[in-house]
Design an enzyme around this catalytic site. Sequence first.
Site: not given
Length: 426
Positions: A209, A366, A396
């Site tokens: 991320s 995501d 995610h």
Amino acid sequence: MLSNPLIAAERKEERHHFMMKLLGGITLLLAIAVAFYIYIPLPRTISEPWKLMVLDATFRGVVMMGDVAHSLGLSHRVYVINSAIVNFESLVPITNQKIQIEDILFDGVHVRVYQPPGKDGKLRRSVMFIHGGGWALGAPKLGSYDSLCRQMAADLDAVVVTVDYRKAPDVHFPVQYDECVRAAKQFLRPEVLEKYSVDPERVAVCGDSAGGNLAAAVAQRTGTDNTTTVKFKLQVLVYPVLQALDFNTASYQQNHNVPILYRRLMARFWLEYLGADLDLVHSLIINNHTAQDQNLMSLIHSKLDWTTLLPKQLIKNYKPVFPVIGSPGILKDIPALLDARAAPLLAEDKVLRMVPRAYIMTGEHDVLRDDGMMYARRLELAGVSVTNEHYEDGFHGCVSFAFWPCYFSVGIRAVHNYITWLDEHL
Ligand SMILES: *[C@@H]1O[C@H](CO)[C@@H](O)[C@H](O)[C@H]1NC(C)=O
Ligand SMILES: *[C@@H]1O[C@H](CO)[C@@H](O)[C@H](O)[C@H]1NC(C)=O
């Protein structure tokens, strides 16, 4: 008046029935309210939807608590969310306890070094790990991130270094980036690698991320830095966030309302990272900052044109969204939106040619799917070898939920697969 004991008993019974009915009714209403709060429509192909709904409801609850505390002036919303994360992560049982840990500074930056036991003088492989959390959240030494680092150290028999960089709102860009670069440069010094018995030819950088953003930026920086002799051999980017010029890529459009990373939350993380006004969230998510009157179209076409960089089946019927007239001044107020150190997808091809071989993990559900996919494609076009592992049921954050108590199947698979890839290529 004398009361008839029979009638009194009957009345008592009636009252009792009434109370039970009332309680039943309240319970039912509460259950409906809870279900209503928890229930969100999810794509059918997402991993374990009910579990994800409960996780999302918890996360939304914490974010809401943060917002309330923030608007009452009690505490910054990010501190509230982070303390909830720390409290939760502290409960996670420690795994792979044989791994030795050392908390130290690398050029003034807090890091934790994980070393497998047993020193037979043999050089080891190594992974530098940079955690996610929107450059604002996350506890790298606790819970899921700690478990992940211990697992990498154990499975790969590798030295793992996790970077505990300072976060927003205490610091903003470029501090997070600078700290990761400093930690990486320090670690890659021959004498430091030697101290930890690390093979200089076999060091990877990895992040998820926002940590994937920092890992990609660090890989670009060290790849083009001619003052460091040791380079990363590989980079592993787990659903990385790589750009803030288009909040309407096909995946942003498709997944803007899919937990746990909603589009508005991602836009808020960007604004917080770049030290900008959070009220700009709405302007960003309609791409007012990159409207056609901002003269950015050639930049967008050369660096992040998803209509050409993505495979056709992912584009579906989504169309680019760039308003004709936007909000002038946003780019001038937030120049870092155009800075490749903040948004590695904006790097020139000549930079991309110098970065290490890449493994990029993406999830179908995501908003950041296309950030990762576009970067994979651009690296490939620049001649870098890329493995893009795409999870049809991925969402995610799933890698952080591969551990106690969540154990999402897609998270467990994703962790296993990227560690296996590292094992084969590092
Ligand atoms: C090293 O990098 C600097 C700045 O990027 C550049 O000006 C210089 O020419 C480079 N030196 C060598 C030997 O490549
Ligand atoms: C976007 O830009 C248009 C044109 O300048 C403006 O009218 C509108 O208010 C802006 N919207 C937001 C949310 O900033």
